[in-house]
Write a protein that holds these residues in place. Structure first.
Motif, PDB file in Angstrom:
ATOM      1  N   PHE A   1       0.844  -1.189   0.000  1.00  0.00           N
ATOM      2  CA  PHE A   1       0.000   0.000   0.000  1.00  0.00           C
ATOM      3  C   PHE A   1       0.881   1.240   0.000  1.00  0.00           C
ATOM      4  N   LYS A   2       0.424   2.300  -0.611  1.00  0.00           N
ATOM      5  CA  LYS A   2       1.169   3.567  -0.674  1.00  0.00           C
ATOM      6  C   LYS A   2       0.242   4.703  -0.251  1.00  0.00           C
ATOM      7  N   ILE A   3       0.697   5.523   0.671  1.00  0.00           N
ATOM      8  CA  ILE A   3      -0.089   6.686   1.073  1.00  0.00           C
ATOM      9  C   ILE A   3      -0.337   7.560  -0.158  1.00  0.00           C
ATOM     10  N   GLY A   4      -1.576   7.996  -0.306  1.00  0.00           N
ATOM     11  CA  GLY A   4      -1.965   8.807  -1.460  1.00  0.00           C
ATOM     12  C   GLY A   4      -2.557   8.012  -2.609  1.00  0.00           C
ATOM     13  N   GLU A   5      -2.359   6.710  -2.613  1.00  0.00           N
ATOM     14  CA  GLU A   5      -2.931   5.842  -3.651  1.00  0.00           C
ATOM     15  C   GLU A   5      -4.463   5.932  -3.577  1.00  0.00           C
TER      16      GLU A   5
ATOM     17  N   ASP B   1      -3.203   6.683   5.808  1.00  0.00           N
ATOM     18  CA  ASP B   1      -2.203   6.460   6.851  1.00  0.00           C
ATOM     19  C   ASP B   1      -1.883   4.970   6.925  1.00  0.00           C
ATOM     20  N   MET B   2      -0.713   4.674   7.457  1.00  0.00           N
ATOM     21  CA  MET B   2      -0.281   3.294   7.669  1.00  0.00           C
ATOM     22  C   MET B   2       0.504   3.247   8.973  1.00  0.00           C
ATOM     23  N   LYS B   3       0.220   2.239   9.774  1.00  0.00           N
ATOM     24  CA  LYS B   3       0.979   2.097  11.021  1.00  0.00           C
ATOM     25  C   LYS B   3       1.035   0.637  11.433  1.00  0.00           C
ATOM     26  N   ASP B   4       2.042   0.335  12.207  1.00  0.00           N
ATOM     27  CA  ASP B   4       2.188  -1.019  12.728  1.00  0.00           C
ATOM     28  C   ASP B   4       1.052  -1.325  13.690  1.00  0.00           C
ATOM     29  N   HIS B   5       0.679  -2.590  13.736  1.00  0.00           N
ATOM     30  CA  HIS B   5      -0.315  -3.073  14.700  1.00  0.00           C
ATOM     31  C   HIS B   5       0.436  -3.699  15.861  1.00  0.00           C
TER      32      HIS B   5
ATOM     33  N   VAL C   1      -1.894  -1.646  10.107  1.00  0.00           N
ATOM     34  CA  VAL C   1      -3.217  -1.078   9.891  1.00  0.00           C
ATOM     35  C   VAL C   1      -3.106  -0.016   8.808  1.00  0.00           C
ATOM     36  N   VAL C   2      -3.881  -0.185   7.758  1.00  0.00           N
ATOM     37  CA  VAL C   2      -3.960   0.772   6.667  1.00  0.00           C
ATOM     38  C   VAL C   2      -5.259   1.553   6.860  1.00  0.00           C
ATOM     39  N   THR C   3      -5.154   2.881   6.896  1.00  0.00           N
ATOM     40  CA  THR C   3      -6.339   3.726   7.017  1.00  0.00           C
ATOM     41  C   THR C   3      -6.701   4.268   5.648  1.00  0.00           C
ATOM     42  N   GLU C   4      -7.913   3.927   5.209  1.00  0.00           N
ATOM     43  CA  GLU C   4      -8.425   4.423   3.937  1.00  0.00           C
ATOM     44  C   GLU C   4      -9.447   5.530   4.203  1.00  0.00           C
TER      45      GLU C   4
ATOM     46  N   VAL D   1     -20.999  13.937   0.142  1.00  0.00           N
ATOM     47  CA  VAL D   1     -22.208  13.647   0.918  1.00  0.00           C
ATOM     48  C   VAL D   1     -21.923  12.788   2.152  1.00  0.00           C
ATOM     49  N   MET D   2     -20.793  12.094   2.165  1.00  0.00           N
ATOM     50  CA  MET D   2     -20.434  11.250   3.293  1.00  0.00           C
ATOM     51  C   MET D   2     -18.935  11.002   3.276  1.00  0.00           C
ATOM     52  N   LEU D   3     -18.341  10.854   4.447  1.00  0.00           N
ATOM     53  CA  LEU D   3     -16.954  10.416   4.527  1.00  0.00           C
ATOM     54  C   LEU D   3     -16.734   9.648   5.816  1.00  0.00           C
ATOM     55  N   CYS D   4     -15.736   8.802   5.791  1.00  0.00           N
ATOM     56  CA  CYS D   4     -15.340   8.047   6.972  1.00  0.00           C
ATOM     57  C   CYS D   4     -13.943   7.500   6.730  1.00  0.00           C
ATOM     58  N   GLU D   5     -13.408   6.888   7.756  1.00  0.00           N
ATOM     59  CA  GLU D   5     -12.125   6.199   7.634  1.00  0.00           C
ATOM     60  C   GLU D   5     -12.361   4.704   7.816  1.00  0.00           C
ATOM     61  N   HIS D   6     -11.819   3.931   6.895  1.00  0.00           N
ATOM     62  CA  HIS D   6     -11.892   2.476   6.950  1.00  0.00           C
ATOM     63  C   HIS D   6     -10.536   1.967   7.415  1.00  0.00           C
ATOM     64  N   LEU D   7     -10.534   1.199   8.486  1.00  0.00           N
ATOM     65  CA  LEU D   7      -9.299   0.607   8.988  1.00  0.00           C
ATOM     66  C   LEU D   7      -9.190  -0.807   8.463  1.00  0.00           C
ATOM     67  N   LEU D   8      -8.060  -1.099   7.854  1.00  0.00           N
ATOM     68  CA  LEU D   8      -7.824  -2.383   7.220  1.00  0.00           C
ATOM     69  C   LEU D   8      -6.655  -3.061   7.930  1.00  0.00           C
ATOM     70  N   LEU D   9      -6.919  -4.186   8.588  1.00  0.00           N
ATOM     71  CA  LEU D   9      -5.869  -4.958   9.249  1.00  0.00           C
ATOM     72  C   LEU D   9      -5.232  -5.845   8.192  1.00  0.00           C
ATOM     73  N   THR D  10      -3.938  -5.640   7.964  1.00  0.00           N
ATOM     74  CA  THR D  10      -3.269  -6.244   6.815  1.00  0.00           C
ATOM     75  C   THR D  10      -2.016  -7.005   7.248  1.00  0.00           C
ATOM     76  N   HIS D  11      -1.844  -8.200   6.703  1.00  0.00           N
ATOM     77  CA  HIS D  11      -0.625  -8.974   6.933  1.00  0.00           C
ATOM     78  C   HIS D  11       0.571  -8.220   6.354  1.00  0.00           C
ATOM     79  N   LYS D  12       1.697  -8.349   7.035  1.00  0.00           N
ATOM     80  CA  LYS D  12       2.965  -7.838   6.503  1.00  0.00           C
ATOM     81  C   LYS D  12       3.635  -8.974   5.739  1.00  0.00           C
ATOM     82  N   LYS D  13       4.093  -8.664   4.564  1.00  0.00           N
ATOM     83  CA  LYS D  13       4.721  -9.671   3.713  1.00  0.00           C
ATOM     84  C   LYS D  13       6.038 -10.155   4.333  1.00  0.00           C
ATOM     85  N   GLU D  14       6.820  -9.215   4.824  1.00  0.00           N
ATOM     86  CA  GLU D  14       8.148  -9.541   5.359  1.00  0.00           C
ATOM     87  C   GLU D  14       8.068 -10.534   6.519  1.00  0.00           C
ATOM     88  N   GLU D  15       7.038 -10.428   7.329  1.00  0.00           N
ATOM     89  CA  GLU D  15       6.938 -11.238   8.531  1.00  0.00           C
ATOM     90  C   GLU D  15       6.078 -12.475   8.357  1.00  0.00           C
TER      91      GLU D  15
END
Length: 149
Positions: free
Chosen positions: A10-14, A107-111, A118-121, A133-147
């Motif tokens: 994931f890339k911030i701004g995508e 945003d992106m941060k470690d869990h 956690v990826v914030t969309e 007309v509407m907005l919110c933040e979706h939190l996506l719990l995502t596996h890390k590839k490296e680990e």
């Protein structure tokens, strides 16, 4: 479509955007039946004529659920919804309005659990006039590839 998109990919701004979907009277009636929300703002055309918007408005929860569904164009096998935050309804949606959704990586941060991030969309919903007309933040719990190999 099934994909594997790990935290590091994931890339911030995508961004990604959906096609439009028109909200119908049937959508409102079915949603009222499913939720039990028969408030006159949604169901009583005559009463609404006496109110500031002069016509029925779609339930906020209807717009939220339709918008979320519109963004589900692929299944990420290494991520899952962790929740939604900061939900706001900024303008009413009326019968016949067409909505579309823009999702931006904010945003992106470690869990705290190793191997996850956690990826914030930012989820923004616009009507046919490009009004938010509407907005919110979706939190996506995502596996890390490296680990997770």
């Amino acid at each position: 479509m099934f994909v594997k998109k790990y935290y590091e990919e994931f890339k911030i701004g995508e961004t990604r955007e959906t096609l439009g979907r028109t909200i119908t009277e049937s959508d409102i009636v079915i949603h009222a039946g499913q939720t039990g929300d028969f408030f006159p703002h949604h169901m009583d055309e005559e009463w609404c004529k006496t109110q500031p918007f002069k016509k029925r408005i779609a339930h906020g929860t209807l717009i939220f659920s339709v918008a979320v569904g519109m963004t589900a164009s692929f299944i990420n096998e290494v991520a899952m919804t962790y929740g939604y935050e900061r939900l706001r309804f900024t303008k009413p949606v009326f019968i016949g309005d067409t909505i579309r959704v823009k999702v931006s990586i904010k945003d992106m941060k470690d869990h705290k659990k190793p191997g996850f991030g956690v990826v914030t969309e930012l989820v923004e919903v616009f009507n046919q006039n490009d009004e938010l007309v509407m907005l919110c933040e979706h939190l996506l719990l995502t596996h890390k590839k490296e680990e997770n190999g």
